[in-house]
Enzyme design. Structure first.
Site, PDB file in Angstrom:
ATOM      1  N   PHE A   1     -15.979  10.187   2.883  1.00 28.43           N
ATOM      2  CA  PHE A   1     -15.304   9.513   1.772  1.00 28.43           C
ATOM      3  C   PHE A   1     -15.551   8.010   1.872  1.00 28.43           C
ATOM      4  O   PHE A   1     -15.557   7.447   2.953  1.00 28.43           O
ATOM      5  CB  PHE A   1     -13.811   9.800   1.852  1.00 28.43           C
TER       6      PHE A   1
ATOM      7  N   GLU B   1      -6.017  14.540   5.085  1.00 25.71           N
ATOM      8  CA  GLU B   1      -6.090  15.368   3.886  1.00 25.71           C
ATOM      9  C   GLU B   1      -7.067  16.520   4.123  1.00 25.71           C
ATOM     10  O   GLU B   1      -6.781  17.678   3.824  1.00 25.71           O
ATOM     11  CB  GLU B   1      -6.569  14.553   2.671  1.00 25.71           C
TER      12      GLU B   1
ATOM     13  N   SER C   1     -16.023  12.977  -1.247  1.00 26.38           N
ATOM     14  CA  SER C   1     -16.657  13.382   0.004  1.00 26.38           C
ATOM     15  C   SER C   1     -17.135  14.826  -0.161  1.00 26.38           C
ATOM     16  O   SER C   1     -16.795  15.479  -1.147  1.00 26.38           O
ATOM     17  CB  SER C   1     -15.659  13.260   1.154  1.00 26.38           C
TER      18      SER C   1
ATOM     19  N   ASP D   1       0.849  -1.185   0.000  1.00 29.51           N
ATOM     20  CA  ASP D   1       0.000   0.000   0.000  1.00 29.51           C
ATOM     21  C   ASP D   1       0.883   1.232   0.000  1.00 29.51           C
ATOM     22  O   ASP D   1       1.859   1.288   0.734  1.00 29.51           O
ATOM     23  CB  ASP D   1      -0.874   0.006   1.261  1.00 29.51           C
TER      24      ASP D   1
ATOM     25  N   THR E   1     -17.413   5.375  -3.600  1.00 35.48           N
ATOM     26  CA  THR E   1     -17.762   6.615  -4.306  1.00 35.48           C
ATOM     27  C   THR E   1     -16.519   7.441  -4.629  1.00 35.48           C
ATOM     28  O   THR E   1     -16.491   8.171  -5.615  1.00 35.48           O
ATOM     29  CB  THR E   1     -18.691   7.481  -3.441  1.00 35.48           C
ATOM     30  N   ARG E   2     -15.521   7.318  -3.785  1.00 40.92           N
ATOM     31  CA  ARG E   2     -14.253   8.021  -3.941  1.00 40.92           C
ATOM     32  C   ARG E   2     -14.429   9.528  -3.992  1.00 40.92           C
ATOM     33  O   ARG E   2     -13.707  10.229  -4.689  1.00 40.92           O
ATOM     34  CB  ARG E   2     -13.476   7.482  -5.146  1.00 40.92           C
TER      35      ARG E   2
ATOM     36  N   ASP F   1     -10.143  -5.978   2.043  1.00 40.45           N
ATOM     37  CA  ASP F   1      -8.873  -6.592   1.636  1.00 40.45           C
ATOM     38  C   ASP F   1      -8.921  -8.106   1.798  1.00 40.45           C
ATOM     39  O   ASP F   1      -8.042  -8.817   1.314  1.00 40.45           O
ATOM     40  CB  ASP F   1      -7.722  -6.073   2.507  1.00 40.45           C
TER      41      ASP F   1
END
Lengths: 671, 569
Positions: free
Chosen positions: A367, A341, A374, A300, A371-372, A513
């Site tokens: 977020f 962020e 926010s 990652d 949908t990726r 995952d």
């Protein structure tokens, strides 16, 4: 600060001796064909000693051989016991933790106090600040800080929260604040704590496939040397030379691969132990061994390659939009955004003079990986979003707007610079782009170079768009990347790699995952992750440190190299032992063979004794090697082979000559 | 010395193109030899009722191989026992005893040609031609067929693998491999060689023995009987097919089998030609030429070492001459016309390749020369027998791969295919068998009184017995002689060593190859063990030396080494 559990403990000599003696039992010895033969040989020489005493013949030499053989077996037992004892100390402290676990089970609205063993999957328990978590499970209600030092040795508290990827809690850890409700997800007796106890005690240890293959080879070699020594008797008889049984037993023990045979179990446990000391709990020894074969590492980006807290460093408004409008809209979308962020956007916007505050009843849209994007929905119907370019494109289209081409140019500019572009839209209108830049961890590039030198491909997984991913991939020096990663395309990538015959390792924490973790040959789940992830993986990292994959690979390789190197060494030793014992056997009857005594040993008796003393001493002498593992330098396979052949092959042929000579010189003083 | 180098160079230069041609025989792609041979081959397939185009799994392939050998062995056994009543027997030779017939059949179907009889006196022309020569053609062909099957399976890339109709890994078709080897390789090659030998004066006739009258009237003999027959073709195939069984008892030491320096040169080259060419063939057939070159390198190193030892040893004087004024090479048991070096080189080649033909008496070699030939047979993979030599080498290579992979931190794999307990078990069985049979049978023979019947007691006697079983197991066929070996014990015990020593070491690797080919191949990275490098070649050399040295060191010490040191001291 590391907990003292991580420090290897050396058990006291007395306990070790006792344990080594206990393992002389035939059943325990029978598991190891090489040591079993030594044990039988010892009984033969013991019987011979008794017979000689009864017949009034010299017996001291026979007894000396018997004793040295006894020590050979004891040393091998001690090697195994030593490694296991280091684990047992850990197991004891873990077990005492397990025994004091009680749970407040929620039943029909009331709480009842029950022992942790009585919990079943699906039960819910309440845990309050200061209490120990009684079971492995998931938080279904609340959030809390947890001290996991009993398991990880790390005393810094960590946050665990319901509904996030950090919702998993582990039995034996202590809640520091708040109160949570945990749903039991693992049957009692199978929790991570139980697994660790079983693991460190070696109770559940099964031979790994490589270990089995090596044991077969060692057994075959043992039979070969049994034949060699057994047939020597009639050969010698035919040429008129007498052979003595104790000397033949000594020759046999010298020839069979006792060094690797004695250390093989210890090497396997030591590999697990090294993994455990790196705070990695493997579900089986096989998982550690597999790590040595990994061809592709899926890493990652966030947390592994970069520090993970991406920072907004600019507002790039479209030409038709005022810079201030973008700034303010960005601020509004991020006010309720808890991600690093989002916080960095707020900070940057305030810094540039933005004053806007959220109006009441504003709904925050968090977020999600799906949908990726926010943003916020205001009561007046204003909808502001920030997110990945394609997600915003869809959002704009849904709101009847147009996605201007200038946006693409901006996005590309940002992405090429290695930053993540975040597009901001107000309803149907695109306002501009926020570049989020990521900082690559120090030293990570060098680490990748070491992996590449070992032939391992590194693959960066990121939710970023392909351009950003490519820029970061280039900067970090990885072999490949998966951009705009979703659980599906991760799984897809792993399958593709495996179809080409590659072994894939990946690390993950979230429930989404889990399929990829299960599909990967080595799935390393973070302990902070969800139970589903931990169940799917075959190893759990207690530190939840994404760079751990790199360590796992090195531990796995070390394990295999140690086995190969010590097998080679063990076989190579035989040459010198032949030169010590064969002339000694035939010194009296075939005097011409004296020429073979190139070490000029003191007497036939000291020659035989020196050889088996050397043979016995090599085992404890190499225990540190077995425990620590042979060093694996990052170099091509051929260089590695050359080095190991030189050290353990040639070294194995040469070393015994001076050492046997030295032992002989020492013995010569007494005999 | 120049002659030795010339022989090595000629063999290598001929083996290269021959290997390339041999690869074309086993490749699926059409080759030019098919046009000429296709019609004859189809006749053969029809006559024996088989289909040459059906892919076989390893068990079917192995069964076909065993079936053929059982049929041939039984036929040969009956012929040997009944030859007195069969045609083509101008000299009226009697049938063999059951045990001698058993041993002779076992010895010939295993490509060994260990002889407990003297050919010219105990075999009729019918036996020589039908039973001996035809087996001498078929058995090396069978060895090459299995080698081709193993190579195309073990080293197949993922897309080169073939499947049987039931979806298992196919190793090829035994009948096609066998028949093609006979028609396209051995018959043409033997034809050329036998013409060359006939040109040098080796007889090729169907007439009975010739009679000569000695000029020296003081000789007690008034008439000398000189057996003849189709000697040239038999010598050709005996050399080319690592057979070794000659027309005459003393083999190529007899001037009629080996009359001139040129015939000696041709025959020496012919010993190593096909085994050497097999290595080149492996390179072309599998496309792994660098691997083939590194194998060739290891084999040449092993060969040079023991050839060198033998030649050096035989150029030392015989110990019986110690202290005499006339010093010279050891000529005991050697043809003076051939000389010490050429005999020693032949002795080394014949044991390296498990051929077994001789042009001098190996029993009379100086001790270290004898040790060289023994070591060659213990290694049994320095070129080795036709086909089987390289198969033996591959077994040892798998062990080296196992150790080497571990030492570079990978689970053992050959070109990405995992080498696991199942394969290691099969390899171990094949390797265990060697000390078990050679040392075990030697121990029995020297323990039970009256069995060994040596011409020598003590250390040399031990070497003689050891040599006999080493030769049987390695399917070599040469002997230290000096044993009264035509007894029930020797015939039966050698038959056991012969048969197990032939079939287990080729069937086990065939199974390993098929098991491995069924696995998914991992891509090669720089972390994978590379088996084409000089480092790996050294590791393989080490494994070979250690295995043969460690298992047979005490026997070598008590036999030839003790003899050498006693004589030297």
């Amino acid at each position: 600060m590391k907990h003292e559990r991580n420090q290897p403990r050396w058990p006291d000599v007395q306990a070790l001796a006792g344990e080594s003696l206990r393992r002389l039992a035939p059943r325990s010895l029978g598991r190891n064909p090489v040591m079993f033969v030594v044990g039988v040989g010892m009984l033969v020489t013991l019987w011979q000693t008794g017979a000689d005493i009864a017949a009034g013949l010299p017996w001291k030499f026979d007894l000396a051989i018997t004793l040295i053989l006894l020590f050979t077996v004891l040393f091998a037992n001690a090697a195994e016991a030593l490694v296991e004892a280091r684990g047992r100390a850990q197991a004891d402290s873990l077990r005492s933790t397990r025994e004091q676990l009680f749970a407040q089970r929620l039943a029909a609205g009331a709480e009842e106090r029950v022992p942790a063993q009585d919990l079943r999957i699906g039960d819910r328990v309440r845990v309050r600040a200061g209490e120990l978590v009684p079971c492995d499970g998931e938080i279904v209600e609340g959030a809390a800080t947890v001290n996991e030092s009993a398991i990880t040795g790390e005393s810094a508290p960590v946050l665990r929260e319901a509904g996030t990827d950090n919702s998993g809690v582990t039995a034996g850890t202590r809640l520091l604040s708040d109160s949570i409700v945990v749903e039991v997800t693992v049957e009692s007796g199978h929790s991570l704590l139980d697994r660790m106890i079983a693991l460190v005690e070696g109770a559940k240890r099964q031979k790994t496939p490589n270990e089995i293959a090596l044991t077969v080879l060692l057994a075959a070699l043992t039979i070969v040397f049994l034949i060699v020594v057994a047939t020597l008797v009639p050969f010698a008889g035919f040429v008129g030379a007498a052979t003595e049984i104790p000397v033949l037993v000594a020759l046999l023990v010298c020839l069979i691969p006792t060094t690797i045979g004695g250390l093989l179990p210890a090497i396997g446990i030591a590999g697990m132990d090294r993994a455990l000391r790196a705070n990695l709990v493997a579900k089986s020894g096989k998982a550690v061994e597999v790590a040595g074969n990994i061809d592709t590492l899926l890493l990652d980006k966030t947390g592994t390659i970069t520090h993970g807290d991406r920072q907004a460093n600019d507002f790039l408004a479209l030409p038709a939009v005022g810079a201030e409008r973008l700034r303010d809209a960005s601020l509004l979308t991020s006010l309720a955004d808890p991600t690093p962020e989002g916080k960095s956007i707020v900070a940057l916007a305030r810094n540039r003079g933005a004053l806007a505050e959220a109006c009441p009843q504003t709904q925050f849209i968090p977020f999600s990986a799906k949908t990726r994007l926010s943003g916020i929905d205001q009561p007046d119907g204003r909808r502001i979003r920030k997110g990945a370019p394609d997600a915003i494109r869809r959002f704009v289209a849904d709101n009847g707007g147009r996605y201007p081409d200038e946006t693409n140019a901006l996005v590309e500019r940002v992405a090429r610079g290695g930053a993540t572009p975040l597009v901001v839209a107000d309803g149907g209108q695109v306002l501009g782009v926020i570049p989020l830049s990521d900082i690559i961890k120090a030293g990570i590039k060098e680490r990748f170079q070491r992996l590449h030198a070992l032939g391992i491909r590194t693959v960066l997984i990121t939710g970023d768009n392909p351009l950003t991913a490519a820029a970061i991939a280039a900067e970090a020096g990885v072999s490949d990347f998966i951009a705009e990663a979703t659980p599906e395309n991760k799984l897809e990538y792993i399958r593709r790699e495996q179809a080409q015959g590659r072994m894939v390792a990946m690390m993950g924490d979230g429930t989404n995952d889990a399929p990829a973790l299960a599909q990967a040959d080595l799935g390393l789940a973070m302990n902070s992750g969800t139970q589903a992830a931990k169940e799917a993986g075959n190893m759990v990292d207690l530190d939840s440190d994404p760079t751990k994959l790199l360590e796992v690979v090195e531990i796995g390789k070390q394990l295999l190299v140690t086995r190969g190197a010590l097998t080679t060494f063990s076989l190579a030793n035989d040459v010198a032992k032949y030169f010590a014992i064969l002339p000694a056997i035939f010194a009296a009857s075939v005097p011409a063979l004296e020429t073979l005594d190139i070490m000029h040993l003191h007497s036939p008796e000291t020659a035989v004794l020196s050889a088996i003393i050397f043979n016995a001493l090599v085992i404890p002498g190499l225990i540190p090697f077995a425990l620590r593992g042979v060093r694996v330098r990052p170099s091509s396979a051929d260089e590695l082979l050359r080095r190991n052949l030189l050290v353990y092959g040639l070294g194995g042929v040469l070393l015994p000559f001076p050492v046997i000579k030295l032992i002989d010189l020492g013995l010569g003083l007494f005999i | 010395m120049n002659e030795v180098l010339l022989i090595y160079a000629t063999a290598l230069l001929l083996a290269w193109p021959l290997g390339r041609y041999m690869a074309s025989i086993y490749s699926p792609a059409p080759d030019f030899s098919r046009r000429g041979c296709g019609a004859i081959e189809n006749l053969v397939y029809r006559a024996i009722g088989v289909r040459p185009d059906v892919p076989m799994n390893w068990k079917q392939y192995g069964k076909a191989l065993l079936k053929l050998h059982v049929i041939v062995a039984v036929t040969a056994f009956v012929i040997f026992m009944q030859q007195g009543r069969l045609p083509l027997n101008p000299d009226g030779i009697e049938g063999m005893s059951w045990d001698l017939a058993l041993h002779t059949a076992a010895s010939f179907i295993t490509n060994t040609n260990q002889q407990h009889y003297s050919g010219q006196a105990q075999l009729s022309y019918f036996s020589q031609l039908i039973a001996i020569v035809s087996i001498q053609i078929v058995t090396p062909a069978a060895g090459l067929a299995v080698l081709a099957a193993i190579l195309r399976t073990l080293f197949a890339r993922q897309d080169e693998r073939r499947m049987t109709s039931s979806g298992e890994i196919s190793v090829g078709n035994f009948y096609a491999d066998l028949v093609r080897t006979v028609t396209r390789l051995f018959i043409p090659l033997a034809l050329i060689t036998s013409l060359l030998l006939a040109w040098q004066g080796v007889p090729g006739t169907y007439q009975g023995a010739q009679f000569a009258h000695p000029i020296d009237s003081s000789a007690e003999l008034s008439e000398q009987r000189i057996p003849a027959g189709p000697v040239a073709p038999m010598v050709a195939i005996k050399q080319l097919g690592t057979n070794g069984g000659g027309w005459y008892g003393p083999n190529s030491a007899v001037p009629l089998e080996n009359p001139t320096p040129i015939s000696n040169f041709i025959e020496t080259v012919a010993i190593v030609l096909v085994p050497m060419a097999s290595v080149f063939m492996a390179g072309y057939l599998t496309g792994r030429r660098r691997l083939a070159l590194s194998i060739l390198g290891v084999m040449l190193a092993l060969s040079a070492a023991t050839s060198g030892l033998a030649i050096w040893s035989e150029n030392q004087p015989n110990a019986a001459f110690a202290g005499l004024a006339a010093e010279g090479p050891n000529l005991e048991g050697k043809e003076v016309r051939i000389g010490a070096s050429a005999t020693a080189l032949w002795g080394a080649f014949t044991t390296q390749t498990s051929n077994g033909s001789v042009n001098g008496m190996l029993d009379s070699f100086n001790p270290l020369g004898g040790a060289a030939t023994l070591m060659d047979m213990f290694v049994n993979a320095t070129f080795g027998g036709v086909g089987v030599g390289l198969i033996n080498y591959l077994l040892l290579l798998l062990l080296a791969v196992f150790l080497g992979s571990l030492m570079v931190g990978r689970s053992p794999e050959l070109y990405g295919r995992a080498l696991e307990a199942k394969e290691i078990k099969l390899v171990s069985i094949a390797l265990l068998l060697q000390p078990l049979l050679i040392l075990g049978l030697t121990a029995l023979a020297v323990t039970l009184p009256g069995l060994a019947q040596n011409s020598n007691p003590g250390v040399h006697g031990l070497s003689q017995v050891l040599y006999e079983y080493a030769s049987a197991f390695a399917n070599n066929g040469s002997g230290f002689e000096g044993l009264g070996d035509n007894t029930v014990w020797w015939n039966v015990s050698c038959s056991v060593a012969l048969i197990l020593g032939r079939f287990i070491p080729i069937l086990a690797p065939l199974a390993v190859a098929a098991h491995m080919a069924a696995k998914r191949a991992a891509p090669v990275t720089i972390g994978s063990l590379v088996i084409e490098t000089p480092t790996f070649a050294l590791l393989t050399l080490g494994v070979i030396l250690m295995l043969s040295l460690l298992s047979f060191f005490p026997a070598l010490v008590l036999g030839p080494l003790a003899e050498y040191l006693s004589l030297a001291g």
